[in-house]
Scaffold this motif. Sequence first.
Motif, PDB file in Angstrom:
ATOM      1  N   THR A 129       0.837  -1.204   0.000  1.00  0.00           N
ATOM      2  CA  THR A 129       0.000   0.000   0.000  1.00  0.00           C
ATOM      3  C   THR A 129       0.872   1.254   0.000  1.00  0.00           C
ATOM      4  OG1 THR A 129      -1.809  -1.133   1.120  1.00  0.00           O
ATOM      5  CG2 THR A 129      -1.760   1.266   1.300  1.00  0.00           C
ATOM      6  N   LEU A 130       1.883   1.280   0.871  1.00  0.00           N
ATOM      7  CA  LEU A 130       2.779   2.433   0.917  1.00  0.00           C
ATOM      8  C   LEU A 130       3.555   2.582  -0.388  1.00  0.00           C
ATOM      9  CD1 LEU A 130       4.229   2.315   4.549  1.00  0.00           C
ATOM     10  CD2 LEU A 130       2.658   4.004   3.576  1.00  0.00           C
ATOM     11  N   ARG A 131       4.046   1.467  -0.922  1.00  0.00           N
ATOM     12  CA  ARG A 131       4.790   1.514  -2.180  1.00  0.00           C
ATOM     13  C   ARG A 131       3.942   2.130  -3.280  1.00  0.00           C
ATOM     14  NH1 ARG A 131       4.534  -0.094  -6.780  1.00  0.00           N
ATOM     15  NH2 ARG A 131       2.841  -1.544  -6.350  1.00  0.00           N
ATOM     16  N   ALA A 132       2.739   1.621  -3.452  1.00  0.00           N
ATOM     17  CA  ALA A 132       1.867   2.106  -4.520  1.00  0.00           C
ATOM     18  C   ALA A 132       1.512   3.585  -4.324  1.00  0.00           C
ATOM     19  CB  ALA A 132       0.606   1.253  -4.579  1.00  0.00           C
ATOM     20  N   ALA A 133       1.178   3.958  -3.107  1.00  0.00           N
ATOM     21  CA  ALA A 133       0.786   5.342  -2.835  1.00  0.00           C
ATOM     22  C   ALA A 133       1.952   6.306  -3.042  1.00  0.00           C
ATOM     23  CB  ALA A 133       0.248   5.462  -1.409  1.00  0.00           C
ATOM     24  N   LEU A 134       3.143   5.918  -2.627  1.00  0.00           N
ATOM     25  CA  LEU A 134       4.310   6.782  -2.810  1.00  0.00           C
ATOM     26  C   LEU A 134       4.707   6.880  -4.281  1.00  0.00           C
ATOM     27  CD1 LEU A 134       6.255   5.631   0.348  1.00  0.00           C
ATOM     28  CD2 LEU A 134       5.351   7.937  -0.057  1.00  0.00           C
ATOM     29  N   GLU A 135       4.591   5.786  -5.007  1.00  0.00           N
ATOM     30  CA  GLU A 135       4.891   5.832  -6.445  1.00  0.00           C
ATOM     31  C   GLU A 135       3.903   6.717  -7.186  1.00  0.00           C
ATOM     32  OE1 GLU A 135       5.408   1.879  -8.055  1.00  0.00           O
ATOM     33  OE2 GLU A 135       7.382   1.696  -7.106  1.00  0.00           O
ATOM     34  N   GLN A 136       2.643   6.706  -6.776  1.00  0.00           N
ATOM     35  CA  GLN A 136       1.647   7.576  -7.400  1.00  0.00           C
ATOM     36  C   GLN A 136       1.981   9.049  -7.200  1.00  0.00           C
ATOM     37  OE1 GLN A 136      -2.111   6.439  -5.709  1.00  0.00           O
ATOM     38  NE2 GLN A 136      -2.449   4.814  -7.204  1.00  0.00           N
ATOM     39  N   ARG A 137       2.766   9.340  -6.174  1.00  0.00           N
ATOM     40  CA  ARG A 137       3.176  10.717  -5.899  1.00  0.00           C
ATOM     41  C   ARG A 137       4.540  11.039  -6.499  1.00  0.00           C
ATOM     42  NH1 ARG A 137      -0.646   9.055  -3.038  1.00  0.00           N
ATOM     43  NH2 ARG A 137      -2.131  10.444  -2.058  1.00  0.00           N
ATOM     44  N   GLY A 138       5.045  10.135  -7.330  1.00  0.00           N
ATOM     45  CA  GLY A 138       6.250  10.418  -8.100  1.00  0.00           C
ATOM     46  C   GLY A 138       7.558   9.915  -7.535  1.00  0.00           C
ATOM     47  N   PHE A 139       7.519   9.188  -6.431  1.00  0.00           N
ATOM     48  CA  PHE A 139       8.746   8.652  -5.860  1.00  0.00           C
ATOM     49  C   PHE A 139       9.110   7.316  -6.503  1.00  0.00           C
ATOM     50  CE2 PHE A 139       7.054  11.196  -2.279  1.00  0.00           C
ATOM     51  CZ  PHE A 139       8.133  12.050  -2.104  1.00  0.00           C
ATOM     52  N   ARG A 140      10.397   7.044  -6.600  1.00  0.00           N
ATOM     53  CA  ARG A 140      10.872   5.701  -6.943  1.00  0.00           C
ATOM     54  C   ARG A 140      10.865   4.940  -5.620  1.00  0.00           C
ATOM     55  NH1 ARG A 140      16.397   3.706  -7.049  1.00  0.00           N
ATOM     56  NH2 ARG A 140      16.363   1.696  -8.072  1.00  0.00           N
ATOM     57  N   THR A 141      10.231   3.779  -5.588  1.00  0.00           N
ATOM     58  CA  THR A 141      10.043   3.081  -4.324  1.00  0.00           C
ATOM     59  C   THR A 141      10.578   1.660  -4.389  1.00  0.00           C
ATOM     60  OG1 THR A 141       8.048   4.392  -4.014  1.00  0.00           O
ATOM     61  CG2 THR A 141       8.367   2.568  -2.525  1.00  0.00           C
ATOM     62  N   LEU A 142      11.420   1.333  -3.424  1.00  0.00           N
ATOM     63  CA  LEU A 142      11.953  -0.010  -3.243  1.00  0.00           C
ATOM     64  C   LEU A 142      11.307  -0.586  -1.994  1.00  0.00           C
ATOM     65  CD1 LEU A 142      15.662   1.091  -3.680  1.00  0.00           C
ATOM     66  CD2 LEU A 142      14.244   0.003  -5.428  1.00  0.00           C
ATOM     67  N   THR A 143      11.282  -1.915  -1.879  1.00  0.00           N
ATOM     68  CA  THR A 143      10.681  -2.524  -0.692  1.00  0.00           C
ATOM     69  C   THR A 143      11.586  -3.617  -0.126  1.00  0.00           C
ATOM     70  OG1 THR A 143       9.441  -4.157  -1.988  1.00  0.00           O
ATOM     71  CG2 THR A 143       8.316  -2.086  -1.473  1.00  0.00           C
ATOM     72  N   ALA A 144      11.450  -3.800   1.186  1.00  0.00           N
ATOM     73  CA  ALA A 144      12.134  -4.871   1.906  1.00  0.00           C
ATOM     74  C   ALA A 144      11.177  -5.410   2.958  1.00  0.00           C
ATOM     75  CB  ALA A 144      13.408  -4.350   2.554  1.00  0.00           C
TER      76      ALA A 144
ATOM     77  N   THR B 151      17.704  17.327   3.966  1.00  0.00           N
ATOM     78  CA  THR B 151      18.911  16.525   3.776  1.00  0.00           C
ATOM     79  C   THR B 151      19.589  16.798   2.446  1.00  0.00           C
ATOM     80  OG1 THR B 151      17.924  14.793   5.155  1.00  0.00           O
ATOM     81  CG2 THR B 151      19.834  14.175   3.804  1.00  0.00           C
ATOM     82  N   TYR B 152      18.784  16.933   1.385  1.00  0.00           N
ATOM     83  CA  TYR B 152      19.351  17.023   0.037  1.00  0.00           C
ATOM     84  C   TYR B 152      18.999  18.319  -0.693  1.00  0.00           C
ATOM     85  CZ  TYR B 152      19.524  11.976   0.903  1.00  0.00           C
ATOM     86  OH  TYR B 152      19.738  10.731   1.446  1.00  0.00           O
ATOM     87  N   GLY B 153      18.227  19.191  -0.059  1.00  0.00           N
ATOM     88  CA  GLY B 153      17.796  20.403  -0.739  1.00  0.00           C
ATOM     89  C   GLY B 153      16.757  20.142  -1.822  1.00  0.00           C
ATOM     90  N   TRP B 154      16.060  19.000  -1.714  1.00  0.00           N
ATOM     91  CA  TRP B 154      15.075  18.612  -2.730  1.00  0.00           C
ATOM     92  C   TRP B 154      13.894  19.556  -2.682  1.00  0.00           C
ATOM     93  CZ3 TRP B 154      10.163  15.838  -2.366  1.00  0.00           C
ATOM     94  CH2 TRP B 154       9.716  15.366  -3.617  1.00  0.00           C
ATOM     95  N   SER B 155      13.493  20.053  -3.842  1.00  0.00           N
ATOM     96  CA  SER B 155      12.386  21.008  -3.874  1.00  0.00           C
ATOM     97  C   SER B 155      11.183  20.466  -4.618  1.00  0.00           C
ATOM     98  CB  SER B 155      12.842  22.307  -4.529  1.00  0.00           C
ATOM     99  OG  SER B 155      13.287  22.048  -5.843  1.00  0.00           O
ATOM    100  N   GLY B 156      11.172  19.166  -4.854  1.00  0.00           N
ATOM    101  CA  GLY B 156      10.047  18.546  -5.549  1.00  0.00           C
ATOM    102  C   GLY B 156       8.764  18.664  -4.758  1.00  0.00           C
ATOM    103  N   ARG B 157       7.683  18.452  -5.453  1.00  0.00           N
ATOM    104  CA  ARG B 157       6.367  18.598  -4.831  1.00  0.00           C
ATOM    105  C   ARG B 157       5.778  17.222  -4.590  1.00  0.00           C
ATOM    106  NH1 ARG B 157       0.839  20.482  -5.730  1.00  0.00           N
ATOM    107  NH2 ARG B 157       0.661  19.487  -7.719  1.00  0.00           N
ATOM    108  N   VAL B 158       5.266  17.006  -3.394  1.00  0.00           N
ATOM    109  CA  VAL B 158       4.561  15.785  -3.054  1.00  0.00           C
ATOM    110  C   VAL B 158       3.084  16.109  -3.004  1.00  0.00           C
ATOM    111  CG1 VAL B 158       4.171  14.058  -1.258  1.00  0.00           C
ATOM    112  CG2 VAL B 158       6.484  14.823  -1.768  1.00  0.00           C
ATOM    113  N   LEU B 159       2.288  15.352  -3.724  1.00  0.00           N
ATOM    114  CA  LEU B 159       0.847  15.574  -3.710  1.00  0.00           C
ATOM    115  C   LEU B 159       0.263  15.037  -2.430  1.00  0.00           C
ATOM    116  CD1 LEU B 159       0.110  14.400  -7.362  1.00  0.00           C
ATOM    117  CD2 LEU B 159       0.454  16.740  -6.556  1.00  0.00           C
ATOM    118  N   ASN B 160      -0.613  15.775  -1.810  1.00  0.00           N
ATOM    119  CA  ASN B 160      -1.259  15.318  -0.577  1.00  0.00           C
ATOM    120  C   ASN B 160      -2.400  14.382  -0.896  1.00  0.00           C
ATOM    121  OD1 ASN B 160       0.349  16.819   1.202  1.00  0.00           O
ATOM    122  ND2 ASN B 160      -0.876  18.661   0.826  1.00  0.00           N
ATOM    123  N   SER B 161      -2.624  13.458   0.021  1.00  0.00           N
ATOM    124  CA  SER B 161      -3.740  12.520  -0.169  1.00  0.00           C
ATOM    125  C   SER B 161      -5.036  13.128   0.284  1.00  0.00           C
ATOM    126  CB  SER B 161      -3.475  11.231   0.595  1.00  0.00           C
ATOM    127  OG  SER B 161      -3.270  11.500   1.965  1.00  0.00           O
TER     128      SER B 161
END
Length: 134
Positions: free
Chosen positions: A20-35, A124-134
Amino acid sequence: MQLEIPSLLVTDDDDDLRETLRAALEQRGFRTLTASDGEQALEIVQTMQVHLLLLDMYMPRLSGLETLRRVKQITERMPCILMSADMDDRLAEEALQARAFRVFSKPVRFSDLTGSVHLALQQTYGWSGRVLNS
């Protein structure tokens, strides 16, 4: 370090929550790995590019807190967010002493989680990307 698409590692032994977290985060544009446990997360951190670690506290083989401590030995800079259904003041304090970026009690609101992910990547990285809110 200029981030275009951050890589997040979701570590949880609960298959449904992890997916669920993987799918939701990917929908917001993140590359997502799982363990599925801490040892697998450590292998991924050592072999792949990961910018942020989301992890559950109680997992087989290696707890989330111990995984966090070991990740910080490998790469001190990586922000880690710890989640637990059994979060208490003692565990939260231990996690913060181990340099967790943030700790959450489960269930966690997805908007709170993505807000913390965004803040951690920005600080941490100065990332300025936008995350869409749920």
